[in-house]
Motif scaffolding. Structure first.
Motif, PDB file in Angstrom:
ATOM      1  N   VAL A 187       0.861  -1.171   0.000  1.00 38.29           N
ATOM      2  CA  VAL A 187       0.000   0.000   0.000  1.00 38.29           C
ATOM      3  C   VAL A 187       0.900   1.225   0.000  1.00 38.29           C
ATOM      4  O   VAL A 187       1.833   1.323   0.796  1.00 38.29           O
ATOM      5  N   LEU A 188       0.604   2.129  -0.899  1.00 36.92           N
ATOM      6  CA  LEU A 188       1.453   3.297  -1.118  1.00 36.92           C
ATOM      7  C   LEU A 188       0.586   4.551  -1.092  1.00 36.92           C
ATOM      8  O   LEU A 188      -0.378   4.648  -1.850  1.00 36.92           O
ATOM      9  N   GLY A 189       0.912   5.487  -0.201  1.00 35.89           N
ATOM     10  CA  GLY A 189       0.191   6.753  -0.171  1.00 35.89           C
ATOM     11  C   GLY A 189       0.378   7.501  -1.481  1.00 35.89           C
ATOM     12  O   GLY A 189       1.466   7.516  -2.041  1.00 35.89           O
ATOM     13  N   LEU A 190      -0.684   8.106  -1.961  1.00 41.74           N
ATOM     14  CA  LEU A 190      -0.628   8.775  -3.253  1.00 41.74           C
ATOM     15  C   LEU A 190      -0.598  10.298  -3.147  1.00 41.74           C
ATOM     16  O   LEU A 190      -0.688  10.980  -4.165  1.00 41.74           O
ATOM     17  N   GLY A 191      -0.453  10.827  -1.952  1.00 40.89           N
ATOM     18  CA  GLY A 191      -0.445  12.282  -1.779  1.00 40.89           C
ATOM     19  C   GLY A 191       0.546  12.990  -2.681  1.00 40.89           C
ATOM     20  O   GLY A 191       0.223  14.018  -3.289  1.00 40.89           O
TER      21      GLY A 191
END
Length: 160
Positions: free
Chosen positions: A81-85
């Motif tokens: 899971v990778l934050g997309l901010g």
């Protein structure tokens, strides 16, 4: 023997509300090119030493990219899971320049199209480098794989 590559990629269609013919063509090309040539090597050592090939599914939930990685037989290995901010701006810019590009193809001069395409490639390349950077320590990918994955991440962000 390790085979660090993607052999199948799917997108979570629940998150895609609509896509134009141009975007659908970009998606098809990105998937085809990704399958034809890629380097994708999760950094984690799996207990049985499995090193590919991999099937992946991309989805976006609550502003995060999920990359589900499975064995060739489809059994799930793990999900990153990778934050997309940090991708919000590149995605927005990429959509804007793609809209300009598609409009230019229909009405602009070859020189205007080339100028817009150069800007589009620049944004795409910067986003690919960002993706590679964000995956350090998780998944090793090459630049071309990162570019194609960024295209697919953009497709997942289409809201209609």
């Amino acid at each position: 023997m390790a085979d660090p590559r993607i052999i199948d990629v799917t997108l979570d269609e629940r998150t895609i509300l609509w896509r134009s013919a141009d975007i659908e063509q970009e998606r098809r090309i990105a998937i085809f090119d990704l399958i034809e040539g890629n380097y994708f090597a999760p950094v984690r050592d799996y207990p049985d030493g499995y090193g590919g090939p991999f099937k992946i599914e991309l989805s976006v939930e609550e502003g995060r990219l999920a990359i589900s990685i499975a064995r060739e037989d489809g059994s799930l290995l793990e999900t990153y899971v990778l934050g997309l901010g940090r991708f919000r701006r590149p995605i927005k810019d990429y959509f804007a320049i793609c809209d300009s590009y598609y409009q230019a193809i229909r009405a602009a001069t070859p020189q205007q199209i080339e100028t817009i395409d150069m800007a589009r490639r620049g944004i795409h390349n910067e986003a690919a480098e960002l993706l590679k950077e964000r995956l350090i320590g998780k998944i090793d990918i090459d630049f071309d794989t990162a570019r194609r994955l960024f295209t697919l991440i953009c497709v997942l962000h289409i809201k209609g």
